[in-house]
Design a protein around this motif. Sequence first.
Motif, PDB file in Angstrom:
ATOM      1  N   THR A   3     -11.405   3.892 -10.775  1.00  0.00           N
ATOM      2  CA  THR A   3     -10.962   3.291  -9.527  1.00  0.00           C
ATOM      3  C   THR A   3     -10.067   4.273  -8.791  1.00  0.00           C
ATOM      4  O   THR A   3      -9.373   5.088  -9.406  1.00  0.00           O
ATOM      5  N   ASP A   4     -10.071   4.209  -7.472  1.00  0.00           N
ATOM      6  CA  ASP A   4      -9.116   4.946  -6.660  1.00  0.00           C
ATOM      7  C   ASP A   4      -7.907   4.047  -6.421  1.00  0.00           C
ATOM      8  O   ASP A   4      -7.986   2.825  -6.597  1.00  0.00           O
ATOM      9  N   ILE A   5      -6.764   4.624  -5.998  1.00  0.00           N
ATOM     10  CA  ILE A   5      -5.535   3.830  -5.923  1.00  0.00           C
ATOM     11  C   ILE A   5      -4.768   3.994  -4.618  1.00  0.00           C
ATOM     12  O   ILE A   5      -3.738   3.331  -4.431  1.00  0.00           O
ATOM     13  N   ASP A   6      -5.244   4.827  -3.699  1.00  0.00           N
ATOM     14  CA  ASP A   6      -4.460   5.129  -2.497  1.00  0.00           C
ATOM     15  C   ASP A   6      -4.867   4.289  -1.296  1.00  0.00           C
ATOM     16  O   ASP A   6      -5.979   3.762  -1.221  1.00  0.00           O
ATOM     17  N   ALA A   7      -3.930   4.189  -0.353  1.00  0.00           N
ATOM     18  CA  ALA A   7      -4.164   3.526   0.926  1.00  0.00           C
ATOM     19  C   ALA A   7      -4.176   4.579   2.034  1.00  0.00           C
ATOM     20  O   ALA A   7      -4.128   5.786   1.764  1.00  0.00           O
ATOM     21  N   LEU A   8      -4.220   4.122   3.280  1.00  0.00           N
ATOM     22  CA  LEU A   8      -4.358   5.024   4.418  1.00  0.00           C
ATOM     23  C   LEU A   8      -3.189   4.891   5.394  1.00  0.00           C
ATOM     24  O   LEU A   8      -2.598   3.809   5.518  1.00  0.00           O
ATOM     25  N   PRO A   9      -2.865   5.971   6.119  1.00  0.00           N
ATOM     26  CA  PRO A   9      -1.822   5.900   7.145  1.00  0.00           C
ATOM     27  C   PRO A   9      -2.346   5.243   8.418  1.00  0.00           C
ATOM     28  O   PRO A   9      -2.461   5.864   9.476  1.00  0.00           O
ATOM     29  N   PRO A  68       0.824  -1.216   0.000  1.00  0.00           N
ATOM     30  CA  PRO A  68       0.000   0.000   0.000  1.00  0.00           C
ATOM     31  C   PRO A  68       0.854   1.261   0.000  1.00  0.00           C
ATOM     32  O   PRO A  68       1.989   1.273   0.501  1.00  0.00           O
ATOM     33  N   GLU A  69       0.293   2.337  -0.554  1.00  0.00           N
ATOM     34  CA  GLU A  69       0.953   3.641  -0.536  1.00  0.00           C
ATOM     35  C   GLU A  69      -0.080   4.718  -0.237  1.00  0.00           C
ATOM     36  O   GLU A  69      -1.200   4.667  -0.750  1.00  0.00           O
ATOM     37  N   VAL A  70       0.292   5.693   0.572  1.00  0.00           N
ATOM     38  CA  VAL A  70      -0.654   6.724   0.985  1.00  0.00           C
ATOM     39  C   VAL A  70      -0.956   7.689  -0.154  1.00  0.00           C
ATOM     40  O   VAL A  70      -0.261   7.728  -1.179  1.00  0.00           O
ATOM     41  N   SER A  71      -1.967   8.492   0.049  1.00  0.00           N
ATOM     42  CA  SER A  71      -2.467   9.420  -0.969  1.00  0.00           C
ATOM     43  C   SER A  71      -1.370  10.322  -1.512  1.00  0.00           C
ATOM     44  O   SER A  71      -0.557  10.871  -0.756  1.00  0.00           O
ATOM     45  N   SER A  72      -1.368  10.465  -2.841  1.00  0.00           N
ATOM     46  CA  SER A  72      -0.447  11.324  -3.588  1.00  0.00           C
ATOM     47  C   SER A  72       0.979  10.793  -3.624  1.00  0.00           C
ATOM     48  O   SER A  72       1.853  11.429  -4.210  1.00  0.00           O
ATOM     49  N   LYS A  73       1.213   9.624  -3.019  1.00  0.00           N
ATOM     50  CA  LYS A  73       2.543   9.012  -3.065  1.00  0.00           C
ATOM     51  C   LYS A  73       2.455   7.576  -3.589  1.00  0.00           C
ATOM     52  O   LYS A  73       3.272   6.719  -3.250  1.00  0.00           O
ATOM     53  N   GLU A  74       1.487   7.341  -4.453  1.00  0.00           N
ATOM     54  CA  GLU A  74       1.242   5.984  -4.958  1.00  0.00           C
ATOM     55  C   GLU A  74       2.146   5.693  -6.158  1.00  0.00           C
ATOM     56  O   GLU A  74       1.693   5.285  -7.226  1.00  0.00           O
ATOM     57  N   TYR A  75       3.460   5.914  -5.988  1.00  0.00           N
ATOM     58  CA  TYR A  75       4.388   5.818  -7.107  1.00  0.00           C
ATOM     59  C   TYR A  75       4.519   4.392  -7.639  1.00  0.00           C
ATOM     60  O   TYR A  75       4.387   4.151  -8.845  1.00  0.00           O
ATOM     61  N   GLU A  76       4.782   3.445  -6.750  1.00  0.00           N
ATOM     62  CA  GLU A  76       4.926   2.064  -7.184  1.00  0.00           C
ATOM     63  C   GLU A  76       3.586   1.459  -7.580  1.00  0.00           C
ATOM     64  O   GLU A  76       3.508   0.630  -8.487  1.00  0.00           O
ATOM     65  N   THR A  77       2.535   1.868  -6.892  1.00  0.00           N
ATOM     66  CA  THR A  77       1.191   1.409  -7.259  1.00  0.00           C
ATOM     67  C   THR A  77       0.871   1.826  -8.688  1.00  0.00           C
ATOM     68  O   THR A  77       0.392   1.018  -9.499  1.00  0.00           O
ATOM     69  N   SER A  78       1.132   3.087  -9.002  1.00  0.00           N
ATOM     70  CA  SER A  78       0.877   3.602 -10.344  1.00  0.00           C
ATOM     71  C   SER A  78       1.712   2.853 -11.385  1.00  0.00           C
ATOM     72  O   SER A  78       1.211   2.492 -12.462  1.00  0.00           O
ATOM     73  N   PHE A 136      -7.809   6.015 -13.305  1.00  0.00           N
ATOM     74  CA  PHE A 136      -7.080   5.637 -12.110  1.00  0.00           C
ATOM     75  C   PHE A 136      -6.775   6.921 -11.334  1.00  0.00           C
ATOM     76  O   PHE A 136      -5.847   7.651 -11.662  1.00  0.00           O
ATOM     77  N   GLU A 137      -7.578   7.186 -10.302  1.00  0.00           N
ATOM     78  CA  GLU A 137      -7.543   8.462  -9.591  1.00  0.00           C
ATOM     79  C   GLU A 137      -6.683   8.397  -8.342  1.00  0.00           C
ATOM     80  O   GLU A 137      -6.924   7.574  -7.459  1.00  0.00           O
ATOM     81  N   GLU A 138      -5.716   9.265  -8.267  1.00  0.00           N
ATOM     82  CA  GLU A 138      -4.859   9.326  -7.083  1.00  0.00           C
ATOM     83  C   GLU A 138      -5.579  10.021  -5.925  1.00  0.00           C
ATOM     84  O   GLU A 138      -6.524  10.775  -6.115  1.00  0.00           O
ATOM     85  N   GLY A 139      -5.114   9.729  -4.730  1.00  0.00           N
ATOM     86  CA  GLY A 139      -5.477  10.502  -3.549  1.00  0.00           C
ATOM     87  C   GLY A 139      -6.959  10.675  -3.265  1.00  0.00           C
ATOM     88  O   GLY A 139      -7.377  11.743  -2.828  1.00  0.00           O
ATOM     89  N   GLU A 140      -7.748   9.626  -3.460  1.00  0.00           N
ATOM     90  CA  GLU A 140      -9.185   9.759  -3.180  1.00  0.00           C
ATOM     91  C   GLU A 140      -9.449  10.160  -1.736  1.00  0.00           C
ATOM     92  O   GLU A 140     -10.355  10.956  -1.460  1.00  0.00           O
ATOM     93  N   GLU A 141      -8.657   9.616  -0.816  1.00  0.00           N
ATOM     94  CA  GLU A 141      -8.916   9.850   0.604  1.00  0.00           C
ATOM     95  C   GLU A 141      -8.764  11.319   0.999  1.00  0.00           C
ATOM     96  O   GLU A 141      -9.390  11.771   1.959  1.00  0.00           O
ATOM     97  N   PHE A 184      -3.701   8.392 -13.758  1.00  0.00           N
ATOM     98  CA  PHE A 184      -3.592   8.270 -15.212  1.00  0.00           C
ATOM     99  C   PHE A 184      -4.889   7.690 -15.751  1.00  0.00           C
ATOM    100  O   PHE A 184      -5.761   7.244 -14.984  1.00  0.00           O
ATOM    101  N   THR A 185      -5.029   7.711 -17.069  1.00  0.00           N
ATOM    102  CA  THR A 185      -6.159   7.051 -17.712  1.00  0.00           C
ATOM    103  C   THR A 185      -5.636   6.071 -18.750  1.00  0.00           C
ATOM    104  O   THR A 185      -4.493   6.180 -19.212  1.00  0.00           O
ATOM    105  N   ALA A 186      -6.461   5.106 -19.094  1.00  0.00           N
ATOM    106  CA  ALA A 186      -6.125   4.135 -20.129  1.00  0.00           C
ATOM    107  C   ALA A 186      -7.335   4.003 -21.049  1.00  0.00           C
ATOM    108  O   ALA A 186      -8.469   3.889 -20.587  1.00  0.00           O
ATOM    109  N   LEU A 187      -7.090   4.033 -22.333  1.00  0.00           N
ATOM    110  CA  LEU A 187      -8.178   4.035 -23.314  1.00  0.00           C
ATOM    111  C   LEU A 187      -8.275   2.708 -24.038  1.00  0.00           C
ATOM    112  O   LEU A 187      -7.297   2.207 -24.602  1.00  0.00           O
ATOM    113  N   LEU A 188      -9.498   2.144 -24.017  1.00  0.00           N
ATOM    114  CA  LEU A 188      -9.832   0.989 -24.858  1.00  0.00           C
ATOM    115  C   LEU A 188     -10.757   1.497 -25.950  1.00  0.00           C
ATOM    116  O   LEU A 188     -11.906   1.859 -25.686  1.00  0.00           O
ATOM    117  N   ASP A 189     -10.239   1.554 -27.167  1.00  0.00           N
ATOM    118  CA  ASP A 189     -10.995   2.054 -28.321  1.00  0.00           C
ATOM    119  C   ASP A 189     -11.372   0.867 -29.187  1.00  0.00           C
ATOM    120  O   ASP A 189     -10.503   0.143 -29.692  1.00  0.00           O
TER     121      ASP A 189
END
Length: 395
Positions: free
Chosen positions: A76-82, A27-37, A138-143, A59-64
């Motif tokens: 989806t959100d991608i962050d964890a909590l302290p 897990p990685e906290v909000s705005s520091k999800e570097y490895e998660t991303s 893929f939205e960073e820092g939802e929390e 980031f976003t990913a497009l399926l055309d």
Amino acid sequence: MNERILQLAKTYEQETIAIRTYLYEHPEVSSKEYETSRYLKEKVAAMGLKIEEVEGTGFTALLDTGKPGRTIGIRTDIDALPVTENPNNLAGPRKYRSKHHGVMHACGHDGHMAIVLTTIKILTELHTFLTGKIYFIFEEGEEIGSGIDAMIEHLKGKQIEAIYGNHLVAFLESGKVSIDAGPKMAGVIFVDFTVHGKSGHGARPDLSVNPIFATANVLTGLTSAWANRIDVNKTVTLGLTKINGGTAHNVIPNDVTVGGTLRFYDADEGKKALSILKDVATQTAAAHQCSITFNEKTKIVAPALINDEKLADIAIKGLAEVLPHRNVEGVQWFASEPFSRYSELCPIVYGFIGMKNDTYGSGAAHHNDYFDVDENALIYGVIATTKIAVDFLRR
């Protein structure tokens, strides 16, 4: 198509669980999800989708599909909590452990990411039967709401006509989902203010202006105001969660800070509540010869999350085909979600995926150190997300 969705969701169920396991352990906290991303981008790129960077870690990913049609977003959100993980869930020793001490996926975002990655895999296989485009968000820092502004700016001009998101929830049984029209989650107002007094020696309070007593009266004044001035038919919760002031037993401090949130469904009542809070706090502080400063965070951060009626209808009818008798309507949650901000772009629809399983031990409240996700619930999120995307694009 329905049978194919169910079959593929089952085929990839163990892979979905494995992805969630890895993300839970890292897990990685909000705005520091570097490895998660980085991990998510590798998975998405391997499926052949075009990745578009967003400021920060999102980031976003497009399926055309390559065929003209409608455009839907899946978020989806991608962050964890302290939060320091408890080695147990509610039933005993947890199956997986966080490898990052003091950081924990205590809200289910690990499951959300796993659900979306599997949904991408399934929709990629089904894309020849579809038209239009799908943006995976893929939205960073939802929390802490740190990624929503950049994501909305990024999505402007992409002509997205609907955005779907979901949340694993501990208050709904595994195997159940909840999607219907109307309010689903509350709007949120951040509260952050400082009461200013005059510092002095603890032995001579008469020569100082003590902000601690002023703050205590502010809090009791707010409690009275909430009982007497908020419309009883339009609940606004007063969730003050922190007070900081003073450093020594014999020193009266200059300042005391207070923080928390207000939650609401009715927008006008939310605005009124914010006005009441500022008015009561300011006048009560003044009565004690103190002044007050409201931090710029003290504002409406996100509106209530309200599902679009037409999109909810598509979802309800679709779920009846693939998950009969599993949709529980009328469920609301007084937590808040920046997902509601996507309504600035287009109609939105949001679902709850049940994951309460007493045997597994996954019934602890969100943001709790006992929190755990029933991995057997993930497949229902995959089925619901895939089905909603397919139905929207094919109508």
